[in-house]
Write an enzyme that holds these catalytic residues in place. Structure first.
Site, PDB file in Angstrom:
ATOM      1  NE  ARG A   1      -7.734   3.757   0.067  1.00 33.38           N
ATOM      2  CZ  ARG A   1      -7.571   4.703   1.002  1.00 33.38           C
ATOM      3  NH1 ARG A   1      -7.495   4.374   2.255  1.00 33.38           N
ATOM      4  NH2 ARG A   1      -7.488   5.960   0.664  1.00 33.38           N
TER       5      ARG A   1
ATOM      6  CG  ASP B   1     -10.006   1.604   7.941  1.00 39.26           C
ATOM      7  OD1 ASP B   1      -8.837   2.013   8.014  1.00 39.26           O
ATOM      8  OD2 ASP B   1     -10.805   1.945   7.047  1.00 39.26           O
TER       9      ASP B   1
ATOM     10  NE  ARG C   1      -3.260   2.717   2.328  1.00 41.34           N
ATOM     11  CZ  ARG C   1      -4.069   3.084   3.301  1.00 41.34           C
ATOM     12  NH1 ARG C   1      -4.538   2.189   4.124  1.00 41.34           N
ATOM     13  NH2 ARG C   1      -4.431   4.344   3.413  1.00 41.34           N
TER      14      ARG C   1
ATOM     15  CG  ASP D   1      -7.941   1.288   4.170  1.00 40.47           C
ATOM     16  OD1 ASP D   1      -6.863   1.671   4.611  1.00 40.47           O
ATOM     17  OD2 ASP D   1      -9.007   1.896   4.350  1.00 40.47           O
TER      18      ASP D   1
HETATM   19  O1  GSY Z   1     -12.025   3.526   4.052  1.00 44.66           O
HETATM   20  C1  GSY Z   1     -11.553   2.462   3.351  1.00 44.66           C
HETATM   21  C2  GSY Z   1     -11.120   2.772   1.960  1.00 44.66           C
HETATM   22  N1  GSY Z   1     -12.231   3.275   1.129  1.00 44.66           N
HETATM   23  C3  GSY Z   1     -13.256   2.569   0.620  1.00 44.66           C
HETATM   24  C4  GSY Z   1     -13.644   1.230   0.709  1.00 44.66           C
HETATM   25  O2  GSY Z   1     -13.001   0.359   1.342  1.00 44.66           O
HETATM   26  N2  GSY Z   1     -14.792   0.879   0.036  1.00 44.66           N
HETATM   27  C5  GSY Z   1     -15.526   1.788  -0.659  1.00 44.66           C
HETATM   28  N3  GSY Z   1     -16.617   1.386  -1.285  1.00 44.66           N
HETATM   29  N4  GSY Z   1     -15.173   3.091  -0.752  1.00 44.66           N
HETATM   30  C6  GSY Z   1     -14.055   3.462  -0.107  1.00 44.66           C
HETATM   31  N5  GSY Z   1     -13.509   4.690  -0.040  1.00 44.66           N
HETATM   32  C7  GSY Z   1     -12.415   4.556   0.719  1.00 44.66           C
HETATM   33  S1  GSY Z   1     -11.362   5.858   1.121  1.00 44.66           S
END
Ligand code: GSY
Length: 173
Positions: A93, A98, A84, A96
């Site tokens: 990315r 979280d 990443r 991720d």
């Molecule tokens: O916050 C995690 C990264 N992220 C995502 C995600 O994991 N899924 C979707 N659908 N939209 C996202 N926007 C981000 S930033």
């Protein structure tokens, strides 16, 4: 002391399914971490920067003897190992990880806010999370997460990608 934590994983670069699989496998192989539940995989419309590929998202429940900041270090190490690059906020990315919830703790530090401050606004987080833990509690929220999820406008942007597929068992159920 063993804690229960919930994580949200997402990927929309490279090979998203392989990235999710590898991230779960690395969590499982970490001493002091037991992956106890993994949701189905969902294909989700991007939130934030909308001009990017759809994501694959899932939620995982873990049991761990680690402290929250140690878990954060682990998540960041896995993100780094999987390549990443932190280039664009809200942008594409490789992976991720979280931390959404850690027991029913409320934590505010320089590096960490738990519960995750935006999780209750995002169907791509709540739909997988509620699949593995329908009654999970978001400390400080007056209604249940299920009620909260039903009010969100972005539900249509979250679609089951592989039905009844368990990344935990690595097989069709
Ligand atoms: O916050 C995690 C990264 N992220 C995502 C995600 O994991 N899924 C979707 N659908 N939209 C996202 N926007 C981000 S930033």
């Amino acid at each position: 002391m063993t804690s229960i934590a919930y994580l949200s994983l997402g990927s929309n670069q490279g090979e998203p399914f392989v990235n999710l699989k590898e991230a779960i496998s690395q969590l499982q192989r970490t001493e002091g971490v037991q992956v106890t539940r993994v949701s189905s995989i969902y294909e989700t419309d991007p939130v934030g920067v909308t001009e990017q590929n759809a994501f694959l998202n899932l939620a995982a429940e873990i049991e761990t003897g680690k402290k929250p900041e140690e878990l954060l270090d682990l998540c960041q190490r896995i993100e780094d190992k999987l390549g990443r690059k932190r280039l664009v906020r809200w942008g594409p990315r490789t992976i991720d990880l979280d931390i959404l919830l850690f027991n029913a703790d409320m934590i505010q530090s320089d590096r960490l806010t738990i519960p995750h401050p935006r999780m209750h606004e995002r169907s791509f987080v709540l739909i997988p999370l509620l699949e593995i833990s329908p009654d999970v509690v978001y400390p400080g929220l007056k209604k249940s997460l299920k009620q909260q999820q039903q009010t969100l406008p972005d539900q249509a942007g979250v679609r089951l990608w592989k039905k009844n597929y368990s990344l935990l068992l690595e097989e069709l159920l």
